[in-house]
Write an enzyme that holds these catalytic residues in place. Structure first.
Site, short mmCIF file in Angstrom:
data_model
loop_
_atom_site.label_atom_id
_atom_site.label_comp_id
_atom_site.label_asym_id
_atom_site.label_seq_id
_atom_site.Cartn_x
_atom_site.Cartn_y
_atom_site.Cartn_z
N GLY A 44 0.78 -1.23 0.00
CA GLY A 44 0.00 0.00 0.00
C GLY A 44 0.81 1.28 0.00
O GLY A 44 0.36 2.31 0.52
N THR A 45 2.00 1.27 -0.63
CA THR A 45 2.75 2.53 -0.68
C THR A 45 2.06 3.55 -1.60
O THR A 45 2.13 4.75 -1.36
CB THR A 45 4.21 2.31 -1.15
N ASN A 46 1.39 3.07 -2.64
CA ASN A 46 0.62 4.00 -3.48
C ASN A 46 -0.57 4.57 -2.72
O ASN A 46 -0.91 5.74 -2.88
CB ASN A 46 0.17 3.31 -4.77
N HIS A 48 0.13 1.17 -13.40
CA HIS A 48 0.85 0.02 -13.94
C HIS A 48 2.31 0.39 -14.19
O HIS A 48 2.59 1.43 -14.80
CB HIS A 48 0.18 -0.46 -15.24
C1 GRF Z 1 2.89 -1.18 -7.73
O1 GRF Z 1 4.15 -1.41 -8.30
C2 GRF Z 1 1.86 -1.10 -8.83
O2 GRF Z 1 2.35 -0.61 -10.02
C3 GRF Z 1 1.47 -2.53 -9.02
O3 GRF Z 1 1.51 -3.09 -7.73
C4 GRF Z 1 2.44 -2.37 -6.90
C5 GRF Z 1 1.75 -1.98 -5.64
O4 GRF Z 1 2.60 -1.49 -4.64
N1 GRF Z 1 0.20 -2.60 -9.68
P1 GRF Z 1 2.02 -0.85 -3.31
O5 GRF Z 1 1.12 -1.90 -2.65
O6 GRF Z 1 1.25 0.38 -3.68
O7 GRF Z 1 3.20 -0.56 -2.45
#
Ligand code: GRF
Length: 195
Positions: free
Chosen positions: A14-16, A111
């Site tokens: 969940g870093t995004n 992506h």
């Molecule tokens: C990211 O690299 C995204 O591009 C892919 O999954 C990963 C998720 O990372 N779809 P996080 O859970 O947000 O750290």
């Protein structure tokens, strides 16, 4: 002022999600993350939602008769929260065409490649194996294909070889954490102008 209401779907770290919480989320403000849904109960992203005081729920496939039933429950939950945009941020599961139709033009995904190059899994590794000169990140609307929907934003990243995969992954994630909040902010601005 009414907030633009978004939900974030996750499966892992969940870093995004954290980037969206830090850069966009403001309760009652222009953009509010009103829910976080995870496909896995152990996803670390759920703790990030809790720390930010955002409602969360878990929808493990194993708890439902099939994917269709899971996606109906997930869709009902999103609708109950009045979600206007669903953000897939490391959500590692396929969604049914019914779910995608129900939220048509209201689902985006981040992506780690310059789509249409390297759709699907292991996008960073496959780009390096192909020794491409540049890779990058794409935020796109989700349709019924695998990473095929209309592109919202892209950012490229130059590569040189030999490449250190861990370092490239870190750079790609850095780009994701800038690009995804920018794309969501852009969509929110467009949609509120259209109202
Ligand atoms: C990211 O690299 C995204 O591009 C892919 O999954 C990963 C998720 O990372 N779809 P996080 O859970 O947000 O750290």
């Amino acid at each position: 002022m009414t907030s633009f209401r978004i939900a974030v779907l996750i499966s892992g770290t969940g870093t995004n999600l954290q980037a969206l919480l830090d850069q966009l989320h403001s309760p009652g403000g222009p953009i509010e993350i009103v829910g976080v849904a995870s496909s896995r109960s152990e996803a670390m992203g759920l703790r990030r939602a809790e720390a930010a005081g955002v409602e969360s729920a878990v929808f493990p496939l194993a708890d439902y008769e099939d994917r269709g039933a899971r996606d109906r429950a997930l869709g009902d939950w999103l609708d109950s929260l009045g979600v206007e945009l669903v953000v897939l941020a490391g959500f590692m599961e396929l969604l049914t065409p019914e779910f995608i139709g129900r939220f048509r033009d209201r689902i985006v995904n981040v992506h780690p490649s310059l789509l249409p190059a390297f759709p699907g899994l292991r996008a960073i590794e496959r780009a390096l194996e192909a020794e491409v000169e540049r890779t990058g990140v794409t935020v796109h609307f989700v349709d019924e294909g695998v990473d095929t929907g209309p592109i919202v934003l892209q950012e490229a990243l130059e590569l040189s070889y030999p490449a250190d995969i861990a370092e490239i992954e870190e750079r790609v994630h850095g780009v994701e954490h800038r690009l995804l909040p920018r794309a969501v902010r852009q969509i929110a601005a467009e949609r509120s102008r259209d109202e």
